[in-house]
Design a protein around this motif. Structure first.
Motif, mmCIF file in Angstrom:
data_model
loop_
_atom_site.group_PDB
_atom_site.id
_atom_site.type_symbol
_atom_site.label_atom_id
_atom_site.label_comp_id
_atom_site.label_asym_id
_atom_site.label_seq_id
_atom_site.Cartn_x
_atom_site.Cartn_y
_atom_site.Cartn_z
ATOM 1 N N MET A 63 0.502 22.582 -66.236
ATOM 2 C CA MET A 63 1.466 22.614 -66.216
ATOM 3 C C MET A 63 2.135 22.706 -63.990
ATOM 4 O O MET A 63 1.576 21.847 -63.837
ATOM 5 C CB MET A 63 2.047 24.093 -66.459
ATOM 6 C CG MET A 63 1.756 25.158 -65.029
ATOM 7 S SD MET A 63 2.384 26.593 -65.344
ATOM 8 C CE MET A 63 4.004 25.910 -64.480
ATOM 9 N N TRP A 64 3.108 21.684 -64.172
ATOM 10 C CA TRP A 64 3.688 21.793 -63.165
ATOM 11 C C TRP A 64 4.778 22.876 -62.265
ATOM 12 O O TRP A 64 5.787 23.034 -63.421
ATOM 13 C CB TRP A 64 4.402 20.177 -62.369
ATOM 14 C CG TRP A 64 3.733 19.208 -62.533
ATOM 15 C CD1 TRP A 64 1.929 19.451 -63.140
ATOM 16 C CD2 TRP A 64 4.482 17.736 -63.575
ATOM 17 N NE1 TRP A 64 1.754 18.034 -63.436
ATOM 18 C CE2 TRP A 64 2.613 16.899 -63.765
ATOM 19 C CE3 TRP A 64 5.451 17.192 -63.846
ATOM 20 C CZ2 TRP A 64 2.880 15.708 -63.893
ATOM 21 C CZ3 TRP A 64 5.376 16.285 -64.772
ATOM 22 C CH2 TRP A 64 4.017 15.571 -64.392
ATOM 23 N N TYR A 65 4.931 23.169 -61.059
ATOM 24 C CA TYR A 65 5.851 23.477 -60.339
ATOM 25 C C TYR A 65 5.962 23.351 -59.247
ATOM 26 O O TYR A 65 5.779 22.686 -58.113
ATOM 27 C CB TYR A 65 5.845 25.199 -60.310
ATOM 28 C CG TYR A 65 6.445 26.458 -58.705
ATOM 29 C CD1 TYR A 65 7.677 27.260 -60.011
ATOM 30 C CD2 TYR A 65 6.606 26.177 -57.612
ATOM 31 C CE1 TYR A 65 8.745 27.344 -59.041
ATOM 32 C CE2 TYR A 65 7.579 26.754 -57.183
ATOM 33 C CZ TYR A 65 8.666 27.372 -57.278
ATOM 34 O OH TYR A 65 9.515 28.067 -57.278
ATOM 35 N N VAL A 123 10.195 23.699 -63.436
ATOM 36 C CA VAL A 123 8.810 23.966 -64.623
ATOM 37 C C VAL A 123 8.898 23.016 -65.519
ATOM 38 O O VAL A 123 9.368 22.695 -65.867
ATOM 39 C CB VAL A 123 8.885 25.583 -64.765
ATOM 40 C CG1 VAL A 123 7.284 25.959 -65.444
ATOM 41 C CG2 VAL A 123 8.507 26.294 -62.994
ATOM 42 N N ASP A 137 11.970 20.640 -69.525
ATOM 43 C CA ASP A 137 12.118 21.562 -68.269
ATOM 44 C C ASP A 137 11.626 22.872 -68.815
ATOM 45 O O ASP A 137 12.464 23.135 -69.837
ATOM 46 C CB ASP A 137 12.940 22.001 -67.139
ATOM 47 C CG ASP A 137 14.770 21.054 -67.909
ATOM 48 O OD1 ASP A 137 14.435 21.110 -68.980
ATOM 49 O OD2 ASP A 137 15.460 22.502 -67.105
ATOM 50 N N THR A 193 1.709 31.849 -67.493
ATOM 51 C CA THR A 193 1.644 31.320 -65.574
ATOM 52 C C THR A 193 3.393 32.470 -65.670
ATOM 53 O O THR A 193 3.825 32.043 -65.890
ATOM 54 C CB THR A 193 2.252 30.265 -64.916
ATOM 55 O OG1 THR A 193 0.710 29.260 -65.089
ATOM 56 C CG2 THR A 193 2.682 30.376 -63.671
ATOM 57 N N LEU A 222 2.909 31.962 -57.424
ATOM 58 C CA LEU A 222 2.678 31.857 -59.072
ATOM 59 C C LEU A 222 1.383 33.173 -59.076
ATOM 60 O O LEU A 222 0.494 32.874 -59.135
ATOM 61 C CB LEU A 222 2.228 30.423 -59.748
ATOM 62 C CG LEU A 222 3.342 29.084 -59.092
ATOM 63 C CD1 LEU A 222 3.357 27.770 -59.484
ATOM 64 C CD2 LEU A 222 4.692 29.899 -59.944
#
Length: 325
Positions: free
Chosen positions: A122-124, A170, A233, A254, A320
């Motif tokens: 995953m990306w933040y 996200v 997203d 998360t 996070l």
């Protein structure tokens, strides 16, 4: 054997052809090198094992910690499943130029071909330049034949979903989903412990020595998820001084914790280590008469046996919070 401290680790910095200077200038990583693309904050990847930089365990590597403390560090269920292998790889990534268009194989395929875990991630987004974007998935469902046609004609982006992004966005990237981080994006990445990537298009970009990075056209064909979603997203809400879940999957959960003031944290309901990544501001952690500070771009590991701690911030900050259910 109990472990009696919070754990900070030495970042492992990675030069990348697409890397930039934000990890040094914005996140204050220490290096004289240019083109730093990744800071591996917590890693048990072979050859890149994280080393503790604080407290009585300073100098101890992650492999030794797991071997010595087992369930006290990992959580009993996690240790029973993964043994002496830490299941997550935690990174900060700076893309000065676009990364290759890529995907990752699922667990079964990765095990069969590479004797590795798959790579769900995953990306933040921590910061994004104006009009910076991420490639995530297809615009519409395609066939393998359509995909190959566009790949061979260098028109792959015509069928891919491209989103302009902003701070706080996200994205969850399951295995098989084609993706790429665009130029100008600084983000936090949480993923399974794996360094298996199938690179399908690299913008015809040479390395500094004139060679080209390997592409994995054939390997990728039966690993790609050719389906499409309406939106990629992750929508979420957040509440001051409260931990709110934003992504949950079998590999990690998360939450986001916006913090200003003092928060008493209790992890009694978790049988897992907990990782905190500071994505904005600066916070202080208090446990057992110990204080550890985190600024934006730093990471701390709370062993599974530590259930209560206090987090404070004098300014508006965000963490996070990562663990395994």
């Amino acid at each position: 054997m109990e472990i009696n401290q919070l754990l900070k680790f030495e970042p492992i910095l990675k030069d990348k052809v697409w890397g930039g200077e934000k990890l040094i200038k914005t996140l204050h990583k220490k290096s004289n090198r240019k083109d730093i693309g990744e800071s591996w904050e917590l890693s048990d990847v072979e050859g890149d094992t994280s080393i503790v930089v604080n407290g009585d365990l300073k100098g101890t590597d992650l492999k030794s910690l797991i071997s010595d403390y087992k369930s006290a560090l990992m959580g009993s269920k996690i240790y029973n499943h993964f043994g002496d292998k830490f299941p997550l790889l935690i990174k900060f990534i700076d893309a000065k130029k676009a990364l290759s268009i890529q995907l990752h194989p699922h667990d079964d395929l990765a095990k069969k071909r590479h004797n590795s875990f798959g790579k769900t991630e995953m990306w933040y987004v921590m910061q994004a330049d104006e009009k910076a974007n991420l490639i995530v998935g297809f615009k519409k469902e395609v066939t393998p034949e359509e995909y190959l046609h566009h790949l061979e004609n260098k028109s792959l982006t015509d069928i891919l979903n491209i989103d302009e992004v902003n701070k706080g966005d996200v994205y969850f990237i399951p295995t098989g989903r084609v993706h790429a981080i665009g130029a100008g994006v600084l983000l936090a990445e949480i993923q399974q412990t794996s360094d298996i990537t199938y690179r399908v298009y690299d913008w015809d970009r040479p390395n500094p020595d004139g060679t080209f990075r390997e592409l994995h056209t054939e390997e990728a064909l039966d690993a790609i998820d050719y389906s499409a979603q309406e939106s990629y997203d992750t929508k979420y809400t957040k509440e001051q001084n409260t931990s709110t879940e934003i992504v949950s999957c079998p590999y990690f959960t998360t939450s986001i914790l916006p913090i200003h003031g003092k928060v008493e944290v209790n992890h009694a309901n978790k049988d897992s280590f907990v990782i905190y990544m500071c994505v904005e501001g600066k916070v202080d952690f208090y446990y057992n008469n110990q204080k550890e500070s985190l600024q934006m771009g730093e990471t701390i590991l709370v062993p599974a046996c530590i259930k209560e701690l206090v987090i404070e911030s004098e300014i508006s900050s965000e963490l996070l919070e990562v663990f395994i259910k």
